[in-house]
Scaffold this active site. Structure first.
Site, PDB file in Angstrom:
ATOM      1  N   GLY A 181       0.816  -1.214   0.000  1.00  0.00           N
ATOM      2  CA  GLY A 181       0.000   0.000   0.000  1.00  0.00           C
ATOM      3  C   GLY A 181       0.849   1.263   0.000  1.00  0.00           C
ATOM      4  N   GLU A 220       2.597  -8.038  -1.585  1.00  0.00           N
ATOM      5  CA  GLU A 220       1.326  -8.602  -1.093  1.00  0.00           C
ATOM      6  C   GLU A 220       1.225 -10.095  -1.339  1.00  0.00           C
ATOM      7  OE1 GLU A 220       1.687  -5.725  -2.589  1.00  0.00           O
ATOM      8  OE2 GLU A 220       0.281  -4.240  -1.824  1.00  0.00           O
TER       9      GLU A 220
END
Ligand SMILES: CC(C)(COP(=O)(O)OP(=O)(O)OC[C@H]1O[C@@H](n2cnc3c(N)ncnc32)[C@H](O)[C@@H]1OP(=O)(O)O)[C@@H](O)C(=O)NCCC(=O)NCCSC(=O)C[C@@H](O)CCCCCCCCCCCCC(=O)O
Ligand SMILES: NC(=O)c1ccc[n+]([C@@H]2O[C@H](COP(=O)([O-])OP(=O)(O)OC[C@H]3O[C@@H](n4cnc5c(N)ncnc54)[C@H](O)[C@@H]3O)[C@@H](O)[C@H]2O)c1
Length: 719
Positions: free
Chosen positions: A100, A123
């Site tokens: 993020g 991720e």
């Protein structure tokens, strides 16, 4: 939080503050929304810079928030409003921008990175995909092949590589934030249309279908059942073939499936478990935060066989001066050549200079008089090891740490041969030692916290995942392997084939099934150990004693294979057949099937159909039961230690979290019930008898794995 200030009269500076990595928790997200609003509505502000405090941009979404109700502003609209801003927004990336954090930077119009910063979308390693529009923006910015590579591997790249890929616009050697502020001022008034990545068309890819088909096929082969890499490919494909808005929708749908999956839970557990085990402790209360190590400059490796060579290479590549000692002339000459080759190949891969000059070779133990630490890697023979430790104690300067790479033997007996037993610990590397990430640091009853700290720090420097464990036969990893392997042999006796068992284990996600591993490491290794333990009888023994040793069930199958000269890959024949000795391509061998049929006929065993489920339950639950015993005995400090050992050293699929996490996922009452069932059917297999700790955990309501340490304390106080 996010702190807002006006700098240089016209730049709105937003500083993310959430130590240690400025993760995007709810408070930070609120802070960003508020700060952006302030900056965009203030007429004095002409441009905006976003940075992170303490030299770290942002480690991504707050992983600790996953699994909670995740209140606070969502990321995607936040990044869209940044991108849509009519004032230039610049990300000043120091330290790192991950997940993020990088997606935040991709929402900005410009990205400036410090030369030592790293960026990435990791991720996938957490069982997720970059779902704050990263899977849609990155391919639009750097092209599909490069984005596929970054998103499906999760690798962290340097600022230099990011610049080359066009992922960042500039690299700064100093004062990244100041550079970004000046840069932000310099771009005021320029059109921002060409800087809004969501407006970009993905750079066209010739034969896009073929490319994705090929990538998907490769990922399916290598992912061992992990679903996140596949979802990552699907998301990037959406970026390549759909308008941004539709791609985003696809990203969202894929994320919804991953987010709640058991695989994501397992992988996120592994992330935190790896950090938990670095905070080691010993039963005497000593621990990582109270024990200081000592600097090591020069190390010695004794014995340059399979392991010693890899250890010497790993030490030299880390920058240590190494004295490498081997007594046998031929081994000495072979090792010098092999180590040189390993260093050359390593240098080629890393782009660094081969560390040949870091190693001095010797056939004489006197050459190690001035080293700070020794790692012994001679044959697995206690009498020899004791002799070597006596010599080491005589030759080395006082205060030298003496470590052994033994894979099973008692550290304490070696320590007893030395003048300073407190300086003796196990450093159990895994083959090949310069590649495998795991290091078991084994403390004996007399090992000092200082010696453990030194070994743990050395492992960390060498890039290893180091786990401190207590002293017992086989320590954690090999001790748990024994009941697993025993079950694999018993299943052969009962009707399975090596292929059936290996297939079940590989479908579960193991890199290799039990019998392929046997063939790889050599059947003769275990045979030698069993002979020394008095377990081997010629021809496998006869009558009732043929399948019972020392009062418990025993399968002589491995011994019989060795009597046939079938040692595995090295002889071209083992549980599989190979084209030639040393070849790796395992093929089913009809000879083995006949051998098993003859064996069963000789012992009056009737083959029955064995399901994959039975293979998994018998092999894995036996191993897990031993794991509980290890916890009960205080050999491992917690379930995380066992799981990290299995994930990094034994090919346990990471997306299943490790054996103890797997037991937690399956449900402890189920594991207990199945063990009870198997134990009843096999009263002569003590390792199937459910251990006390497992029973007590079930009796206390099967707490989640995060509470086992607490529960273990209660069990220990009751024992
Ligand atoms: C950053 C690092 C490289 C730093 O390494 P270093 O060695 O310096 O430090 P440590 O690793 O020891 O870490 C120090 C300390 O910090 C903790 N920590 C690190 N990163 C995080 C983090 N991201 N969150 C929380 N805590 C973190 C770490 O645990 C240490 O503390 P400890 O007490 O444990 O010692 C390195 O730390 C690193 O690699 N970090 C992880 C980087 C990473 O993987 N980032 C990606 C995170 S995931 C992400 O960003 C996702 C985004 O793409 C998108 C998110 C969108 C979310 C939307 C959710 C929608 C869900 C929809 C589902 C709907 C389902 C339904 O229908 O219900
Ligand atoms: N091979 C593996 O996969 C593996 C994995 C982990 C740990 N280990 C452990 O590592 C140790 C070494 O195993 P290996 O597989 O490298 O053995 P190896 O047989 O390949 O090598 C042992 C080497 O030690 C040398 N040696 C014997 N006595 C010596 C002495 N007094 N001084 C100097 N050199 C001497 C031998 O000549 C030989 O080159 C064992 O304790 C083993 O249990 C092995």
């Amino acid at each position: 939080m996010a702190q807002y200030s006006l700098v240089s009269g016209s730049v709105g500076l937003i500083t993310l503050k959430n130590p240690p990595v400025n993760a995007l928790g709810a408070v930070v997200r609120h802070g960003i929304v508020d700060s952006v609003e302030k900056a965009l509505s203030d007429p004095k502000v002409k441009s905006v810079v976003i940075c992170g405090q303490n030299g770290m941009f942002c480690g991504g979404a707050d992983i600790k928030e996953f699994g909670t109700d995740m209140k606070g502003p969502p990321l995607i609209p936040m990044f869209h409003s940044l991108e849509a801003a009519n004032k230039p927004v610049v990300a000043a990336i120091e330290g790192g921008a991950f997940g993020g954090g990088l997606e935040l930077a991709l929402g900005c119009h410009y990205r400036i990175a410090h030369s030592k910063a790293k960026v990435g979308l990791p991720e996938v390693t957490l069982g997720l995909l970059p779902a704050a529009a990263g899977s849609q923006r990155l391919p639009r910015l750097i092209g599909v092949p490069a984005a596929l590579n970054l998103i499906t591997t999760g690798r962290h790249i340097t600022a230099a590589e990011a610049l080359q890929l066009g992922l960042v616009d500039q690299v700064a050697d100093h004062n990244t934030v100041d550079t970004a502020v000046k840069f932000a001022q310099s771009v005021v008034g320029k059109s921002l249309d060409s800087r809004r990545i969501s407006n970009f068309q993905c750079p066209p890819v010739p034969n896009v279908d073929v490319l994705f088909e090929e990538v998907m096929q490769k990922i399916r082969q290598t992912s061992r059942g992990a679903i996140a890499p596949i979802a990552c490919v699907q998301a990037v494909r959406a970026a390549a073939t759909l308008p941004y808005k539709d791609g985003l929708q696809k990203e969202k749908e894929l994320m919804a499936t991953l987010f709640t999956s058991g695989q994501a839970r397992s992988l996120q557990y592994c992330f935190f478990a790896q950090r938990v085990v670095s905070r080691w402790s010993m039963p005497n209360g000593a621990s990582w935060d109270t024990s200081k190590g000592r600097p090591i400059h020069k190390a010695a490796v004794i014995g340059l066989g399979t392991m010693g060579r890899g250890i010497a290479v790993a030490l030299a590549q880390t920058g240590f001066s190494v004295v490498a000692v081997e007594t046998q002339e031929k081994q000495f000459m072979d090792a010098k050549k092999a180590v040189a080759g390993m260093l050359e190949r390593g240098a080629k891969r890393s782009g660094k200079v081969a560390a040949h000059d870091k190693i001095i070779y010797s056939q004489n133990l006197q050459a190690i008089a001035d080293v700070d630490l020794v790692i012994e890697a001679v044959f697995e023979d206690m009498a020899l090891k004791k002799r070597v430790f006596r010599q080491l104690s005589d030759v080395c300067k006082p205060g030298t740490f003496l470590c052994t790479n033994t894979s099973t033997l008692d550290i304490d007996q070696m320590a007893a041969e030395t003048r300073q037993p407190e300086l003796v610990v196990g450093m159990h590397f895994f083959a090949p030692a310069h590649v495998m990430k795991l290091l078991e640091v084994v403390y004996g009853p007399r090992s000092s916290p200082e010696a453990v700290a030194v070994a743990m720090q050395l492992g960390k420097k060498m890039g290893k995942v180091s786990v401190a464990v207590g002293n017992c036969r086989g320590f954690v990893g090999n001790r748990m392997l024994k009941p697993y392997r025993d079950q694999a042999y018993f299943l052969l006796e009962e009707g399975a084939t090596p292929e059936l068992i290996d297939q079940a284990l590989e479908e579960f996600g193991f890199a290799m099934g039990a019998f392929k591993v046997y063939d790889l490491s050599g059947l003769d290794v275990g045979w030698k150990v069993r002979k020394e333990e008095g377990l081997v009888l010629p021809g496998g023994g006869s009558g009732k004693s043929a399948r019972i040793r020392q009062g418990v069930r025993y399968s002589p199958l491995g011994d019989l294979m060795c009597e046939e000269g079938r040692f595995g890959q090295k002889t071209g024949r083992g549980w599989y057949q190979y084209d030639k000795p040393g070849s790796r391509d395992a093929k089913p061998d009809p000879w083995v099937h006949r051998f098993l049929e003859d064996y069963r006929a000789r012992h009056g065993l009737v083959a029955r159909r064995i399901s994959n489920q039975e293979v998994l339950e018998r092999c894995l639950y036996a191993m897990i039961n031993e794991g509980f015993r290890i916890l009960e005995d205080g050999i491992a400090a917690g379930p995380e230690d066992i799981d990290i050992i299995y994930v990094f050293g034994y090919g346990w699929p990471r997306h299943r979290g490790g054996p103890m996490f797997y037991a937690n996922m399956v449900g402890l009452p189920i594991v207990l019930e199945r063990l009870e069932h198997f134990a009843q059917a096999n009263p002569d297999v003590p390792t199937l008898q459910p251990c006390n700790l497992l029973r007590k955990l079930v009796a206390s309501g099967s707490p989640p794995i995060s509470k086992w340490r607490e529960a273990m304390k209660n069990v220990h106080s009751q024992l």
